[in-house]
Design an enzyme around this catalytic site. Structure first.
Site, PDB file in Angstrom:
ATOM      1  N   PHE A  90       1.222   5.210   0.750  1.00 27.13           N
ATOM      2  CA  PHE A  90       0.673   6.267   1.594  1.00 27.13           C
ATOM      3  C   PHE A  90       1.292   7.598   1.182  1.00 27.13           C
ATOM      4  CE2 PHE A  90       0.452   2.351   3.938  1.00 27.13           C
ATOM      5  CZ  PHE A  90      -0.716   2.412   4.671  1.00 27.13           C
ATOM      6  N   THR A 128       0.850  -1.186   0.000  1.00 28.30           N
ATOM      7  CA  THR A 128       0.000   0.000   0.000  1.00 28.30           C
ATOM      8  C   THR A 128       0.886   1.237   0.000  1.00 28.30           C
ATOM      9  OG1 THR A 128      -1.858  -1.077   1.118  1.00 28.30           O
ATOM     10  CG2 THR A 128      -1.731   1.320   1.277  1.00 28.30           C
TER      11      THR A 128
END
Length: 370
Positions: free
Chosen positions: A267, A265
């Site tokens: 960010f 992921t």
């Protein structure tokens, strides 16, 4: 019988331990010397009214150290070690308040700690919207929000809020995401519902469909919130990190249940432009923007022509419905290699702006340093 070679009384081992202890004391003395110099820098910054945290400076420091690292310390170990050193030194100047999707144990918290180091004031928030509100209202200096997952794609709410709020990007970091099934008891039997953030549930769809096909999947605000709920109800399980399991006293019933073993992921770090300047060029930068064009044939092609003409590489192109009266109007989220201070990037952005009906620079920042 213990191996005598491994005995604490072994002279060679004892000698090595004494050398390590001596080196540790030298390291501590050098770290304190560095901290004192950082305090002097902080004093100058305070008099000048400049900001404490400079992401481009920290990226350049880490890049330089990795390039000159002779080993045997692994190059990948340099960044996390020095982020902690810089975090501790930064904390001597002023506490850095960082908002993220909480509670404790979320991947957003891990991303915040990985980027800023552990010497920060943590500001856990109940939702991505609250991260943006908290940072906009100056209750936090920075916010950390997920924007993209390698399995499920973009985090739509983060993109929508980047479009509509005054916050802008000053950094990015990516995290290997390992999801675990957590529960009060170490068994799959009797689970009535699995609680997690919708993205996590989607990232574990295959495993959940095979092992718990008839069990409810219950979306909650964060994976750590799912772990908290599972700690209160024996009929619930959660999909979350091992850190969340430790935080709430849960068993790891099944480790690494994400469908993609390389699940990551991305960010981004957001802040308010009134409180932090745009980072200067570091040499390895990304520029993010969102644009829209009039709905006509060839409009998207014409929009991208300046990038090709000036040799600017596009690393990301994502479309989102504009939710306007024109149902075929879209916003395009674009990541470019380079910094607006570079002539080619500046020229491409100027021509791109002229070709768009809407143009917003979301931020420019150093690429993630691992």
């Amino acid at each position: 019988m213990a191996d005598s070679a491994a005995s604490p009384l072994d002279p060679a081992l004892l000698g090595l331990r004494q050398q390590i202890d001596a080196v540790d004391r030298e390291l501590l003395a050098l770290l304190n010397r560095r901290a004192a110099l950082a305090q002097e820098v902080g004093g100058i910054k305070k008099r000048e009214g400049s900001v404490v945290f400079r992401p481009e400076r920290e990226a350049q420091v880490i890049d330089g150290l990795k390039a000159s690292n002779p080993g045997p310390l692994q190059a990948d170990s340099v960044a996390p070690i020095w982020r902690e050193i810089m975090s501790a030194c930064r904390a001597l100047e002023t506490p850095t308040r960082v908002a993220y999707l909480g509670p404790a144990g979320t991947f957003s918290e891990l991303a915040a700690l990985g980027y800023f180091g552990s010497s920060i004031v943590r500001v856990p928030c109940a939702s991505i919207d609250e991260v943006f509100r908290t940072t906009t209202a100056a209750a936090a200096d920075f916010g950390v929000v997920p924007v993209e997952n390698s399995t499920e794609g973009v985090v739509a709410r983060s993109l929508d809020l980047l479009l509509t709020t005054p916050l802008f990007l000053i950094g990015e970091t990516s995290l290997f995401v390992r999801h675990n099934l957590l529960r009060q008891t170490n068994s799959l039997a009797g689970i009535q519902a699995v609680c997690a953030h919708p993205q996590a549930l989607a990232q574990c769809h295959g495993w959940l469909s095979y092992h718990l096909p008839d069990v409810e999947r219950r979306p909650v605000a964060s994976n750590a919130e799912g772990a908290r709920l599972a700690s209160l109800d024996p009929g619930l399980a959660a999909v979350a990190s091992e850190r969340a399991g430790s935080e709430f006293g849960l068993h790891v019933v099944a480790p690494a249940i994400q469908d993609d073993p390389h699940n990551r992921t991305r960010f981004v770090i957001v802040t308010h432009p009134d409180r932090h300047p745009q980072p200067k060029a570091s040499g390895h930068d990304c520029t993010s923007l969102v644009v829209s064009v009039n709905n006509r044939p060839g409009a998207v092609h014409d929009m991208l022509v300046p990038l090709k003409q000036h040799g600017v590489s596009m690393t990301r192109f994502e479309s989102r419905p504009a939710r306007s009266a024109d149902q075929w109007e879209y916003y395009f989220y674009i990541d470019l290699q380079g910094h607006p201070d570079e002539p080619a990037v500046a020229a491409a952005l100027a021509e791109l702006r002229a070709a768009c009906s809407f143009f917003k620079l979301l931020g420019t920042y150093p690429l993630d340093v691992h």
